[in-house]
Design a protein around this motif. Sequence first.
Motif, PDB file in Angstrom:
ATOM      1  N   LYS A  77       0.834  -1.209   0.000  1.00  0.00           N
ATOM      2  CA  LYS A  77       0.000   0.000   0.000  1.00  0.00           C
ATOM      3  C   LYS A  77       0.866   1.256   0.000  1.00  0.00           C
ATOM      4  CE  LYS A  77      -4.271  -1.655   2.151  1.00  0.00           C
ATOM      5  NZ  LYS A  77      -5.145  -1.597   3.350  1.00  0.00           N
ATOM      6  N   ARG A  78       1.928   1.224   0.785  1.00  0.00           N
ATOM      7  CA  ARG A  78       2.817   2.386   0.837  1.00  0.00           C
ATOM      8  C   ARG A  78       3.508   2.603  -0.510  1.00  0.00           C
ATOM      9  NH1 ARG A  78       5.840   0.749   4.706  1.00  0.00           N
ATOM     10  NH2 ARG A  78       7.744   0.231   3.572  1.00  0.00           N
ATOM     11  N   ASN A  92       0.569  -2.752  -6.873  1.00  0.00           N
ATOM     12  CA  ASN A  92      -0.866  -2.971  -7.063  1.00  0.00           C
ATOM     13  C   ASN A  92      -1.170  -4.413  -7.449  1.00  0.00           C
ATOM     14  OD1 ASN A  92      -1.353  -0.337  -6.424  1.00  0.00           O
ATOM     15  ND2 ASN A  92      -1.829   0.338  -8.503  1.00  0.00           N
ATOM     16  N   TYR A  93      -0.293  -4.991  -8.248  1.00  0.00           N
ATOM     17  CA  TYR A  93      -0.456  -6.404  -8.609  1.00  0.00           C
ATOM     18  C   TYR A  93      -0.402  -7.268  -7.351  1.00  0.00           C
ATOM     19  CZ  TYR A  93       0.405 -10.848 -11.039  1.00  0.00           C
ATOM     20  OH  TYR A  93       0.326 -12.141 -11.492  1.00  0.00           O
ATOM     21  N   LEU A  94       0.567  -6.984  -6.490  1.00  0.00           N
ATOM     22  CA  LEU A  94       0.712  -7.746  -5.256  1.00  0.00           C
ATOM     23  C   LEU A  94      -0.493  -7.546  -4.339  1.00  0.00           C
ATOM     24  CD1 LEU A  94       2.393  -9.565  -3.443  1.00  0.00           C
ATOM     25  CD2 LEU A  94       3.628  -7.539  -2.647  1.00  0.00           C
ATOM     26  N   ASN A 110     -11.537  -4.026  -8.671  1.00  0.00           N
ATOM     27  CA  ASN A 110     -11.493  -2.564  -8.743  1.00  0.00           C
ATOM     28  C   ASN A 110     -10.065  -2.042  -8.791  1.00  0.00           C
ATOM     29  OD1 ASN A 110     -14.258  -2.141  -8.823  1.00  0.00           O
ATOM     30  ND2 ASN A 110     -14.455  -2.011  -6.596  1.00  0.00           N
ATOM     31  N   LEU A 111      -9.181  -2.622  -7.986  1.00  0.00           N
ATOM     32  CA  LEU A 111      -7.786  -2.177  -7.984  1.00  0.00           C
ATOM     33  C   LEU A 111      -7.123  -2.478  -9.325  1.00  0.00           C
ATOM     34  CD1 LEU A 111      -5.320  -0.994  -6.625  1.00  0.00           C
ATOM     35  CD2 LEU A 111      -4.882  -3.234  -5.569  1.00  0.00           C
ATOM     36  N   ASP A 129       0.253  -9.043 -17.333  1.00  0.00           N
ATOM     37  CA  ASP A 129      -0.030  -9.903 -16.179  1.00  0.00           C
ATOM     38  C   ASP A 129      -1.229  -9.383 -15.390  1.00  0.00           C
ATOM     39  OD1 ASP A 129       2.122 -11.632 -16.706  1.00  0.00           O
ATOM     40  OD2 ASP A 129       3.508 -10.273 -15.718  1.00  0.00           O
ATOM     41  N   ILE A 130      -1.312  -8.069 -15.249  1.00  0.00           N
ATOM     42  CA  ILE A 130      -2.437  -7.472 -14.527  1.00  0.00           C
ATOM     43  C   ILE A 130      -3.743  -7.740 -15.265  1.00  0.00           C
ATOM     44  CG2 ILE A 130      -3.472  -5.262 -13.865  1.00  0.00           C
ATOM     45  CD1 ILE A 130      -0.621  -4.276 -13.247  1.00  0.00           C
ATOM     46  N   SER A 131      -3.722  -7.542 -16.580  1.00  0.00           N
ATOM     47  CA  SER A 131      -4.916  -7.790 -17.388  1.00  0.00           C
ATOM     48  C   SER A 131      -5.316  -9.262 -17.339  1.00  0.00           C
ATOM     49  CB  SER A 131      -4.655  -7.357 -18.834  1.00  0.00           C
ATOM     50  OG  SER A 131      -5.784  -7.582 -19.633  1.00  0.00           O
TER      51      SER A 131
END
Length: 381
Positions: A77-78, A92-94, A110-111, A129-131
């Motif tokens: 988050k940080r 964000n992926y993590l 949502n993230l 990877d995110i997609s």
Amino acid sequence: MRLILLLVITLFTNVSFAQQTVADIKSFENALQMYDNGQFQQAIVYFRSDQSPVSQLFLAKSYFALGQNSEAEIIAKRLSNLQDIEIQLEANYLQSLIFIGKKQFVEAINLLSRTLLLSENYNNSILRDISELQHKLIAYLSFNQRLTAIRSVDDENIRNKIVLDYYSDYPQAQATRLLEELMRIDSSLNLSGHLRRASSQKINVNNRYKREYPTGNIINMGVLLPSFARSANDKSVSRGLYNGLLISVDEFNRTNTDRKIKLHYLDSDEIKNNLRSGLQRAIDELNIDVIVGPLFSEQVEDLSTFVDRLAIPFIAPLANTFDISGGHDFILQINPSFESRGRQTARIAINSLKLHNFGVMTEKGTHGETDATAFAEEVTK
């Protein structure tokens, strides 16, 4: 576990390393090698001592690999608030993986959507990877999770996708309900064609168990068995089953880099007086995805309706005194009932062995009688 070498190489040239010495960089390389070899505890010692963003990123990843998701989430988050886009994407992926592990699927969707939107002009392999993670997560949703998601996701395109791309996988009534709920949320949609198709669907078997768990995460497997002592003779069945699971999980984890299984032993003796509340507490605390057990048919039967409400698969390894799995979507019965055995034996005798004359002898009042009765009924059809 994702390890983007391009990211690391790029970051070595960034400001975050500008003030570091050759010795510092060498130490980082050694820590990274430990991380790559799965020596996460050792890697943490270095990553924790270095406040550079890239070290903190791999510190979070190391915690995540060890199942210490709370520590990983705080750091991720940080890092997601930094200006470095590559660090943001990785963080964000993590975080999304952590949300998935906690069954917070809407938060993860949502993230992932926000991340893709903010970085739409950025070209990096992690975006693929995110997609892909978002796609797999949406595909994984159960019917009830899909209903919850469309009521809560931020992106209307994703909301439509959750229903329109997957309603055909469901029986008629469920498909129609998904479409009607989507129209209730967005009355501007014209889904008459989809509703006609849904009303004519002939799917009778719910396919929830064809879902594939998103990669890059830890599958928490509960093992609900009676406790056993160190003595080899103490509850040998329970001990043998648990040891077999340990060996199988170890092999799975060695040969799969994109997902891991973590076993959680649940003592059925300890919670036997209040099995349901004990299970609910364990599931909530450990984020259990699937449970192997319990051992005895009576316990499985007692839990059957409760299991359906939990919506977590239970694999009954030995239960066989009746057909437990019939009518229960989330109970998978490995050991067939005595009646099923009798009928299947008869089919083999008739269809494979081409036998025609049979004699049946059995002891009255035993499970063998159930087996024999089913055999006799099958051969006299």
